[in-house]
Design an enzyme around this catalytic site. Structure first.
Site, PDB file in Angstrom:
ATOM      1  N   HIS A 215       0.816  -1.224   0.000  1.00 48.43           N
ATOM      2  CA  HIS A 215       0.000   0.000   0.000  1.00 48.43           C
ATOM      3  C   HIS A 215       0.843   1.264   0.000  1.00 48.43           C
ATOM      4  O   HIS A 215       0.452   2.291  -0.541  1.00 48.43           O
ATOM      5  CB  HIS A 215      -0.971  -0.026   1.175  1.00 48.43           C
ATOM      6  CG  HIS A 215      -2.178  -0.866   0.895  1.00 48.43           C
ATOM      7  ND1 HIS A 215      -2.920  -1.482   1.853  1.00 48.43           N
ATOM      8  CD2 HIS A 215      -2.750  -1.205  -0.276  1.00 48.43           C
ATOM      9  CE1 HIS A 215      -3.902  -2.169   1.290  1.00 48.43           C
ATOM     10  NE2 HIS A 215      -3.821  -2.011  -0.003  1.00 48.43           N
ATOM     11  N   ARG A 322     -10.301   3.088  -1.262  1.00 46.38           N
ATOM     12  CA  ARG A 322      -9.959   2.237  -0.109  1.00 46.38           C
ATOM     13  C   ARG A 322     -10.335   2.987   1.163  1.00 46.38           C
ATOM     14  O   ARG A 322      -9.552   3.791   1.670  1.00 46.38           O
ATOM     15  CB  ARG A 322      -8.463   1.919  -0.121  1.00 46.38           C
ATOM     16  CG  ARG A 322      -7.996   1.063  -1.293  1.00 46.38           C
ATOM     17  CD  ARG A 322      -6.493   0.899  -1.274  1.00 46.38           C
ATOM     18  NE  ARG A 322      -5.995  -0.148  -2.150  1.00 46.38           N
ATOM     19  CZ  ARG A 322      -5.502   0.079  -3.365  1.00 46.38           C
ATOM     20  NH1 ARG A 322      -5.434   1.295  -3.837  1.00 46.38           N
ATOM     21  NH2 ARG A 322      -5.052  -0.928  -4.100  1.00 46.38           N
ATOM     22  N   ARG A 358     -14.909   0.749  -1.131  1.00 47.85           N
ATOM     23  CA  ARG A 358     -14.692  -0.576  -0.532  1.00 47.85           C
ATOM     24  C   ARG A 358     -14.805  -0.453   0.977  1.00 47.85           C
ATOM     25  O   ARG A 358     -14.260   0.488   1.563  1.00 47.85           O
ATOM     26  CB  ARG A 358     -13.315  -1.078  -0.933  1.00 47.85           C
ATOM     27  CG  ARG A 358     -13.033  -2.471  -0.424  1.00 47.85           C
ATOM     28  CD  ARG A 358     -11.726  -2.967  -0.951  1.00 47.85           C
ATOM     29  NE  ARG A 358     -10.620  -2.311  -0.281  1.00 47.85           N
ATOM     30  CZ  ARG A 358      -9.343  -2.487  -0.617  1.00 47.85           C
ATOM     31  NH1 ARG A 358      -9.044  -3.283  -1.631  1.00 47.85           N
ATOM     32  NH2 ARG A 358      -8.391  -1.883   0.021  1.00 47.85           N
ATOM     33  N   CYS A 526      -8.948  -3.833 -10.770  1.00 45.91           N
ATOM     34  CA  CYS A 526      -8.496  -2.655 -10.012  1.00 45.91           C
ATOM     35  C   CYS A 526      -7.209  -2.897  -9.223  1.00 45.91           C
ATOM     36  O   CYS A 526      -6.804  -2.054  -8.444  1.00 45.91           O
ATOM     37  CB  CYS A 526      -9.596  -2.142  -9.092  1.00 45.91           C
ATOM     38  SG  CYS A 526     -10.146  -3.325  -7.913  1.00 45.91           S
TER      39      CYS A 526
END
Ligand code: PEP
Ligand code: MG
Length: 619
Positions: A215, A322, A358, A526
């Protein structure tokens, strides 16, 4: 464009003078280090070393007027840490309570606290730095004790130092920015640290650890920050203030560069700034292959600012938001109201093109307070949808916030880490209950569509059942590769096993796209695979029509899509289907791309042969 170039050349000259002046005292020879490039771009600047395990920080020099405030901040952190320990130790077994009692004693040790405060006041440094310096000395003293039992006490001190550093991060921030042109050097950089540091506008990242799909580097690419990784022991080789160049195209770090190297890289750095200048003309419409197949490009965005750039490059909405990144902004679990506001803000920005939010993809340690047991294997633990379904209160809060924010806004919900259809059915039931409750209270709600992240092998194998219960599928190739190949995506030492073009991955992607087509629902890719110019033609050949990626990848992927034919891409995929290993697939792709599309790929867009060969037996 010419006007822009003049602007940068002028800036370059000024920059060059300052750097040469500040490098005068530098007597060391230039050192070139080979690293792994994980975010493209070139940056020139000065090293700033980042320290800390749970919370990361760097040394800040204070002026006299800032010291009193820093001492108050430190005392508040001590009080917070003490009250946390008291709370956690309640109702614990005798052994655990004993450990916490020992921690409390350390935190009440007057001489330790005085040493830290003296360090802040006398050395004029931030509290984080003083905690590190003082506890490091204690820890190294403990490590030399002969008695094994006593020696082990250093672990308690490490825990206390971590707790104090975390507590310092929770209260008022030491909002003293790092100096201009800072290049962060660290063992690894946490995504939360990176978000915290964005205000200081760092220029690049160098780390020991972290994979391409971690990330932190996904964020670095989103933030347009050149980054390289894989440099073991880098913190021992540099000091804060050293001159350094980061080449995120070729994976190189140059320490103490000489004038010739500087001049060469200044041009590259200026070009990088130019391409990313805000003055870039906006692009509209979908890219089309030469034979007319349209591909929708959406954006993976975690920070609203990122979408503004992505839209200028032609992104149509957000394919992946996110939501767990909100935790960094709110320093803990965001309330229902905070979430509603954050979701509305991003939905307003995106408008009719819509945003797919999400639900929190966290592990249990990130969600719960510190009393929770550390998981042995968090990637396989209580995370994603599993966490939601076992922590109903927080999950329901988020679903309620999403339902309310979607009133009048185009928001869809995506569920992370789905492993079979039962998790979808349970979520639908919870959504139904929350909708009824909100309606009863006369609170306005929307009707968001529901999608599943497909990133766990069992979800691929049961894709038909899942596709029958959702409105869309989101293929998360980062985790899909991790779990299909059993390779930790964050672990640099197994990066050579993280093979996106493994035949198993290609087959899994094909199965998911096929299931979406059979069920007449959209499928969006994605993961980072979608934003790579090297992989995009393969995804198109496999049948993908929607790719979601970070803003920085959009122009390159658009260019590739517009330069290839769908039929050719399908043909390539057919040839790949007979390959038995990732190396075979990679070699074949590389050869075909070079032969067919060398005009589209600059050499740095094709993975080198050296990398492909790495896993072969050496003679
Ligand atoms: C993925 O796994 O591919 C994905 C898009 O989600 P994340 O990177 O957040 O795990
Ligand atoms: Mg994922």
């Amino acid at each position: 464009m010419p006007a822009l170039r003049v602007f940068y050349v002028k800036k370059m000259v000024v920059f060059s003078k300052t750097n040469q002046a500040s490098r005068k005292n530098n007597h060391y020879a230039e050192i070139k280090l080979n690293a792994r490039a994980v975010s493209r771009g070139v940056a020139i600047g000065k090293v700033i070393c980042l320290h800390g395990r749970k919370r990361q920080f760097y040394r800040i020099e204070l002026n006299d007027s800032q010291i009193e405030r820093e001492l108050r901040r430190f005392r508040a952190a001590v009080r917070l840490a003490q009250s946390q320990i008291k709370k956690i130790s309640a109702n614990k077994s005798e052994i655990k309570a004993g450990i916490f009692a020992a921690h409390l004693l350390i935190l009440e040790d007057k001489s330790l606290l005085a040493k830290i405060q003296n360090n802040i006041a006398e050395q004029k440094v931030n509290a984080e730095w003083a905690v590190k310096v003082v506890t490091d000395t204690y820890i190294s003293n403990y490590k030399t004790i002969a008695d094994e039992h006593l020696r082990e006490r250093y672990i308690d001190l490490e825990d206390i130092a971590d707790r104090l550093l975390t507590a310092l991060g929770g209260g008022g921030k030491s909002n003293i920015p790092m100096s201009e042109n800072s290049i962060i050097v660290a063992k690894d950089v946490k995504p939360s640290t990176l978000i915290e540091l964005t205000e200081s506008n760092p220029k690049a990242i160098i780390t020991e650890k972290g994979g391409w799909t971690s990330h932190t580097f996904i964020l670095a690419r989103e933030m347009n920050l050149p980054a390289v990784t894989g440099l073991k022991g880098i913190l021992r080789r540099v000091q804060t203030g050293d001159n350094v160049i980061v080449d995120g195209y070729n994976g190189e770090v140059i320490l103490q560069p000489n004038d010739e190297t500087y001049n060469k890289y200044e041009i590259a750095a200026a070009n990088f700034r130019e391409v990313n200048s805000e003055e870039f003309e906006a692009i509209k419409g979908k890219p089309k292959t030469l034979d007319g197949r349209e591909i929708t490009i959406r954006a993976n965005v975690d920070l609203p600012k990122g979408y503004i750039r992505a839209r200028r490059f032609g992104a149509e909405g957000i394919g992946l938001y996110r939501s767990e990144f909100l935790f960094n902004q709110y320093k803990g679990f965001p309330s229902e109201q905070e979430q509603i506001e954050a979701y509305r803000k991003i939905a307003d920005l995106v408008g009719e093109d819509g945003v797919r939010i999400r639900t929190f993809d966290l592990n249990v340690e990130q969600l719960a307070d510190e009393s929770v047991e550390k998981e042995q294997n968090p990637a396989l633990g209580l995370r994603g949808i599993r966490l939601g379904l076992s922590h109903h209160k927080e999950f329901r809060t988020q679903l309620r916030a999403l339902l309310q924010a979607s009133a009048g806004n185009k928001i869809d919900i995506v569920l992370p880490m789905i492993s079979d259809v039962s998790e979808i059915l349970l979520t639908k039931e919870i959504l139904k209950q929350e909708k009824n409750r909100l309606r009863k209270s006369k609170i306005e709600i929307g009707n968001p569509k529901l999608g599943a992240m497909i990133e766990v092998p069992s979800a691929v194998l049961t894709i038909d059942e899942i596709a029958g219960e959702v409105d869309f599928l989101s293929l998360g190739t980062n985790d899909l590769v991790q779990y299909l190949l059993a390779v930790d995506r964050d672990n640099e030492s197994v990066a050579d096993w993280f093979r996106t073009l493994h035949p198993a991955v290609l087959r899994a992607v094909k199965m998911v796209l096929q299931a979406a087509e059979n069920h007449e629902i959209p499928a969006i890719i994605c993961g980072e695979m979608a934003g790579s110019p090297f992989y995009a033609p393969i995804l198109v050949g496999l049948g993908a029509t929607v790719l979601s990626m970070n803003a920085n990848s959009i122009l390159r992927v658009r260019r590739i899509i517009s330069g290839i034919a769908f039929e050719e891409a399908q043909e390539i995929v057919k040839n790949l289907e007979i390959c038995k290993t990732s190396a075979e697939v990679e070699n074949l792709v590389r050869e075909i791309f070079k032969e067919k599309w060398s005009h589209l790929f600059s050499p740095d867009l094709l993975p080198s042969r050296k990398k492909i060969r790495k896993l072969e037996v050496e003679n």
